[in-house]
Design a protein around this motif. Structure first.
Motif, short mmCIF file in Angstrom:
data_model
loop_
_atom_site.label_atom_id
_atom_site.label_comp_id
_atom_site.label_asym_id
_atom_site.label_seq_id
_atom_site.Cartn_x
_atom_site.Cartn_y
_atom_site.Cartn_z
N ALA A 1 19.26 -6.67 48.51
CA ALA A 1 20.37 -7.35 47.85
C ALA A 1 20.73 -8.62 48.59
N ASP B 1 24.38 -7.95 42.70
CA ASP B 1 23.72 -7.81 44.01
C ASP B 1 24.72 -7.62 45.15
N ARG C 1 18.27 -11.36 47.70
CA ARG C 1 18.48 -11.92 46.38
C ARG C 1 19.73 -12.81 46.35
#
Length: 819
Positions: free
Chosen positions: A107, A145, A110
């Protein structure tokens, strides 16, 4: 390896094991503390993620309003600026994260990529080239995210279940806020489009259902107070207004226009988002505080365990060092005491006990207690027991040495008692012999009597040996110095084969002090006896004397087989340091010589000869020498009484000692002097051994009248020494002319012209030619006695050259030989 290194290794091994097990024991607590610290950092980053998600939601609402022409660019710029500040804070918090779970790390990756793409997305918003759907989708992904990161850290290693539930509850609250933010965007799109579509209405309803589900998750996982916080926060007027508008919009059918104005909806939605954000902050702060508390507790626990282990190890090391230092110090004290006793203390005690009279009437036990305990390192442990045992060994060693000294003293007293009894018996026998000799005229019986007389002299020497070994000396004290040649003749008279002794070069002016005469004669007698015993019976033993500066050297040279270098070294060591004990009976003469030499500082050394045989060298120090003596035969010494005639001894040319004549004393070769009864005790053979040939004894002359003082002098000559000089032995040469007879009955010789030193005696069976001036034949080989004579003559010449030239001429009655 020394004891300190052994103790270090002995302590290091268990310490190493203890440290290893301590590390293993501390590893879980330390690991938990480290995990709690990492979790705290991740929770702190989650707080930043919640703040960033809130800023992105506000930026997304402003962007949607700008694209749908419900807002202005300035509001979007302010929201974008606030988002950038949140991004900077989030990056700062996630920069030092380590051991992040896999889902959370994905996460974060991203989110970082979206942050890098945000400038392009914002440019599209400003230009109006992006649609609301695409814009909403982009922001929705990154916010999802951020929530995924919050859920991921709950799966980290070592996270407690309660803490994990609280982290998920906080993430659920953030997800609930995201559902309300999506409703805000959906309503704004519908207002811009003139109403809901079927899809937008479903999205609006899904947002309401998602919010309800997320809040329920928070209520289930989080503590009860969090629910109270949320309900109280959302019970205000702003929250109620937002809920009223939401219900009103939710009742609007698809295709119909929404009656709520965009401004009212945006304001109510923003107020509700701020209220939810306030609850998120409190929840995130509560989670962070709880995680921090757990971290603090675990770190204190781990630190306490580490400190306890370290203090324990340090305490063990300190105790080991202190105990080890005490042990090492005590062992070193024991070692130093043992070395001191072994190398100085005990040898000193033994040396002291070896001296005569060392006990001073004390018993061996008293002597042992008087020395004390050398080791003071005692106690109840093993080291103390070793010290006590060492003290016991030292006490027993000293006691045994004292016991041995006591036995030696008893043995010495026994020897002295036996020697004194023997001396008294010998004196009685000598007195009886003197009585018989005075009235005996038969030469045969006279010869036998003088043989007995010589045997008595030898017996007296053995008695004196026992006295010396017993720690006593000769009781006689002379009042006048005696010439060295006289002392040599007296020494020769005390051995069995005196006829094999021949005088070599004897430098004039060398005398022996009165106090050392008898001891020097005794030393020379023992060395001459040894030389005649261990050399061929047909060889002569030469004696030479010369000066070396303030000393005098006497060399006794034999032509025996010699001794090995090892045995000679042992004998020289014994001569240099006499033994304290009685000694070996087989080498009694060696011990006697060593003791007598030590009394006067005389150095006796055995040397290897250049030929066969051994050289015994006696170095007489200045304190036993009386230099520059003169022989005034028949004349009193200037300034002295008439009865002192003959005390000053002069020297003739060195001549071999000849066997005694019928009178029993050593006579000069060719001398016309009559024999005196009661003279020095010398040995007599049945026939005279002259240079290896037996000759018949000359008929004894008729006994001459003996003066009373001559009888007294005869009694004093028991050791071969008299205040008057003994007649000097000469070589086989014409007898000196007799000028008269002294008051003592000795012949007076006329002075002769200087002559060459005659040969020391017959060698290799060759007869010495008579006459002082006859040339000496060249010997076939150079034996040891010739070498000794040459060296002695050389030393004499050097000494003479260093003397002052002004000397008075010798008296007419003194014979002096020049070289």
């Amino acid at each position: 390896m020394k004891i300190n290194r052994r103790l270090v290794l002995l302590v290091t091994a268990p310490l190493t094991v203890a440290v290893a097990f301590s590390v293993l024991a501390l590893a879980p607590a330390t690991n938990q503390a480290l995990q709690a610290d990492r979790l705290t950092s991740m929770v702190d980053a989650a707080d930043g993620a919640s703040e960033l998600a809130h800023r992105l939601q506000r930026e997304r609402a402003a962007a949607t309003a700008l694209i749908s022409e419900q807002g202005d660019a300035e509001a979007f710029r302010l929201r974008a600026k606030a988002t950038d500040e949140s991004i900077a804070g989030f990056r700062a918090r996630t920069k030092g994260l380590s051991s992040v779970p896999g889902s959370a790390q994905g996460a974060l990756d991203r989110i970082e990529r979206f942050i890098e793409e945000m400038p392009g997305l914002r440019a599209q918003v400003r230009s109006g080239s992006s649609t609301v759907s695409a814009l909403a989708f982009g922001y929705r992904i990154v916010i999802a995210d951020l929530n995924s990161y919050r859920d991921g850290i709950a799966q980290a290693d070592g996270v407690d279940a309660d803490i994990a539930d609280r982290i998920r509850a906080a993430a659920a609250l953030t997800e609930a806020a995201e559902h309300t933010a999506q409703q805000q965007v959906t309503v704004a799109r519908a207002q811009a489009a003139g109403g809901f579509t079927t899809a937008s209405q479903r999205t609006f309803d899904a947002g309401r259902m998602g919010y309800t589900r997320s809040v329920g998750v928070m209520f289930d996982l989080g503590p009860g107070e969090w629910r109270t916080w949320l309900e109280r926060t959302l019970s205000g007027a702003k929250a109620l207004e937002a809920r009223r508008l939401e219900d009103e919009i939710g009742r609007t059918d698809a295709g119909k226009s929404i009656t709520v104005t965009p401004e009212a909806w945006q304001k109510a939605a923003n107020d509700r988002q701020e209220l939810l954000r306030s609850v998120e902050k409190r929840v995130d702060a509560a989670v962070l505080a709880e995680v921090s508390d757990v971290r603090t507790t675990l770190m204190w626990t781990a630190g306490a365990e580490v400190a306890l282990v370290v203090l324990t190890l340090v305490g063990v090391v300190v105790v080991a060092i202190r105990l080890g230092r005490v042990m090492i110090r005590r062992l070193r004290d024991l070692r130093n005491a043992a070395h001191e006793v072994a190398h100085s203390g005990l040898p000193a005690v033994m040396s002291e006990l070896s001296q005569p009279g060392a006990l001073r009437g004390a018993t061996p036990e008293e002597v042992a207690r008087r020395t004390g305990d050398p080791v003071r390192t005692t106690g109840e442990d093993e080291i103390g027991e070793v010290g006590e045992a060492f003290n016991a060994v030292h006490h027993e060693a000293v006691r045994l040495a004292a016991q041995q000294a006591y036995v030696h003293e008893q043995l010495a007293e026994t020897l002295v008692g036996v020697a004194r009894r023997g001396a008294r018996l010998t004196a009685v026998m000598v007195s009886e012999l003197d009585t018989v000799q005075r009235d005996e005229a038969d030469p045969v019986r006279m010869k036998t009597l003088f043989a007995l007389d010589h045997l008595a002299v030898r017996m007296e020497r053995n008695t004196n040996n026992l006295l010396v070994l017993g720690g006593y000396g000769n009781a006689r004290v002379r009042s006048a110095d005696v010439g060295c040649s006289t002392v040599i003749v007296a020494a020769a008279q005390q051995i069995e084969r005196f006829d094999r002794v021949s005088l070599g070069v004897i430098e004039a002016g060398i005398g022996i002090t009165a106090r050392a005469v008898h001891d020097v004669a005794h030393i020379l007698a023992e060395l001459l006896d040894n030389a005649t015993r261990y050399s061929p019976p047909d060889k002569q033993v030469g004696v030479a004397v010369w000066r070396l500066w303030d000393r005098a050297v006497v060399q006794i040279v034999d032509e025996g087989v010699g001794i090995t270098a090892e045995r000679r070294a042992v004998h020289n060591a014994a001569l240099l340091e006499p033994q304290a004990g009685i000694g070996d009976v087989r080498s009694m003469g060696l011990h006697v010589v060593a003791r007598l030499a030590a009394r006067h500082g005389i150095v006796v050394e055995l040397r290897d000869s250049s030929g066969p045989g051994t050289i015994a060298e006696v170095t007489l120090p200045a304190k036993v020498l009386a230099l520059n003596l003169r022989e005034d035969q028949g004349q009193p010494r200037p300034g002295g009484p008439a009865d002192a005639v003959g005390n000053d001894v002069g020297y003739e040319a060195p001549r071999p000692i000849t066997p005694p004549g019928p009178g029993g004393r050593l006579q000069p070769a060719g001398s016309g002097a009559r024999p005196e009864r009661g003279s020095a005790r010398v040995g007599a053979e049945v026939g005279t051994r002259e240079r290896g040939h037996d000759t018949a004894p000359a008929p004894a002359p008729a006994p001459a009248p003996v003066h009373e003082h001559e009888r007294e002098r005869g009694r004093e000559r028991e050791r071969g020494l008299d205040s008057a000089p003994a007649p000097h032995p000469v070589h086989d040469e014409p007898a000196p002319q007799v000028a008269g007879v002294s008051s003592s009955g000795l012949p007076l010789r006329q002075r002769r012209a200087p002559q060459q030193w005659p040969a020391a005696g017959k060698r290799d069976g060759a007869e010495q030619r008579p006459g002082a001036g006859a040339p000496r034949p060249s010997p076939r080989r150079r034996d040891s006695r010739q070498v000794s004579d040459v060296l002695a003559a050389y030393a004499q010449g050097i000494n003479r050259s260093t003397n002052h030239r002004g000397r008075s001429a010798p008296d007419d009655n003194t014979e002096r030989t020049e070289k």
